[in-house]
Design a protein around this motif. Structure first.
Motif, mmCIF file in Angstrom:
data_model
loop_
_atom_site.group_PDB
_atom_site.id
_atom_site.type_symbol
_atom_site.label_atom_id
_atom_site.label_comp_id
_atom_site.label_asym_id
_atom_site.label_seq_id
_atom_site.Cartn_x
_atom_site.Cartn_y
_atom_site.Cartn_z
ATOM 1 N N LYS A 109 -7.897 6.189 2.311
ATOM 2 C CA LYS A 109 -7.892 4.912 1.501
ATOM 3 C C LYS A 109 -6.567 4.738 1.311
ATOM 4 O O LYS A 109 -5.809 3.526 1.417
ATOM 5 C CB LYS A 109 -8.771 4.615 0.694
ATOM 6 N N ALA A 110 -5.868 5.709 0.457
ATOM 7 C CA ALA A 110 -4.369 5.652 0.242
ATOM 8 C C ALA A 110 -3.569 5.580 1.301
ATOM 9 O O ALA A 110 -2.502 4.940 1.126
ATOM 10 C CB ALA A 110 -4.290 6.732 -0.759
ATOM 11 N N THR A 111 -4.089 6.271 2.333
ATOM 12 C CA THR A 111 -3.054 6.261 3.564
ATOM 13 C C THR A 111 -2.840 4.781 3.925
ATOM 14 O O THR A 111 -1.863 4.484 4.430
ATOM 15 C CB THR A 111 -3.533 7.234 4.605
ATOM 16 N N VAL A 112 -3.889 4.084 4.229
ATOM 17 C CA VAL A 112 -3.800 2.857 4.660
ATOM 18 C C VAL A 112 -2.899 1.950 3.845
ATOM 19 O O VAL A 112 -2.110 1.008 4.298
ATOM 20 C CB VAL A 112 -5.406 2.060 4.957
ATOM 21 N N ALA A 113 -3.230 2.028 2.366
ATOM 22 C CA ALA A 113 -2.310 1.066 1.682
ATOM 23 C C ALA A 113 -0.891 1.593 1.838
ATOM 24 O O ALA A 113 0.058 0.741 1.627
ATOM 25 C CB ALA A 113 -2.692 1.234 0.137
ATOM 26 N N LYS A 114 -0.555 2.687 1.843
ATOM 27 C CA LYS A 114 0.745 3.167 1.831
ATOM 28 C C LYS A 114 1.421 2.849 3.155
ATOM 29 O O LYS A 114 2.441 2.175 3.264
ATOM 30 C CB LYS A 114 0.680 4.795 1.752
ATOM 31 N N MET A 115 0.473 3.010 4.088
ATOM 32 C CA MET A 115 1.240 2.541 5.684
ATOM 33 C C MET A 115 1.653 1.054 5.732
ATOM 34 O O MET A 115 2.369 0.652 6.535
ATOM 35 C CB MET A 115 0.278 2.960 6.808
#
Length: 228
Positions: A109-115
């Protein structure tokens, strides 16, 4: 760590400058050297070259600042490539901004926001460079992989709960499939017996059996579609 930025172009004047250099961004003002000369001492051609260098300098700084502003905490310090003009001053003719485009380990979930931030930062300038677009594509691929991982996690959670209820978006499809399954089962039973008790029993369990079958089908389909 990837980098986004403009492409360094050769100087608009034919003579090579031995003191062209690469420096980190400072105050944003034009870099200068001790050999600066007055514009009145320049020929018409040299003045034209200086005007081109000034325009390029403004373009480069705006481009890199767009990356930096949108990238926020994931963007590093701006680095510029300088070239000396006929007036002895240093002008930015290229640059780059390092950006952290690595996935957040263990947190899709954090990866999606970061990307999403990385993609926006890479494409922030009015005219993204080829390198900018490459970084955006890599971040998009990481985002898709993280989304697939999130879907897998939700499927595992649903499976471990022991609840046969499907998501709301599949309610109509499940009801229709359940009815078809029940009708089919009732038809098959009627070929062997006319007992109303058996038919009623199968009719009561048909929808539950259909929901279970659809759940297994859905899990298999998602497993094949995941991006590793």
């Amino acid at each position: 760590m990837m980098s986004v930025g403009t492409i360094s172009f050769p100087p608009p004047h034919p003579a090579a400058r031995p003191d062209s250099r690469r420096e980190s961004a400072g105050t944003g003002e034009l870099a200068s050297s001790s050999g600066a000369v007055s514009s009145t001492e320049l020929t018409e051609e040299e003045q034209r070259i200086v005007a081109q260098l000034k325009a390029r300098d403004r373009e480069v700084r705006a481009h890199e600042q767009a990356h930096k502003s949108v990238g926020g905490r994931y963007a590093g310090a701006i680095t510029y490539d300088y070239d000396e003009g006929p007036d002895g001053k240093q002008y930015a003719v290229g640059g780059e901004v390092p950006i952290d485009a690595s996935p957040v380990q263990g947190d899709p979930k954090a990866t999606v926001a970061k990307m999403e931030i990385v993609i926006a930062a890479a494409l922030a300038p009015a005219e993204p460079s080829a390198q900018d677009r490459s970084v955006a594509r890599a971040a998009q691929a990481a985002k898709i992989e993280a989304l697939a991982e999130l879907r897998s996690e939700r499927e595992r959670d649903l499976g471990s709960s022991g609840d046969f209820r499907l998501a709301p978006s599949r309610n109509r499809e499940s009801a229709e499939a359940g009815a078809q399954f029940a009708n089919s089962e009732n038809s098959r039973v009627s070929e062997f017996t006319e007992s109303s008790d058996i038919i009623a029993a199968l009719g009561g369990y048909g929808e539950v059996i259909a929901a279970f079958a659809l759940g297994a089908e859905r899990a298999n389909r998602l497993g094949v579609a995941q991006i590793a």
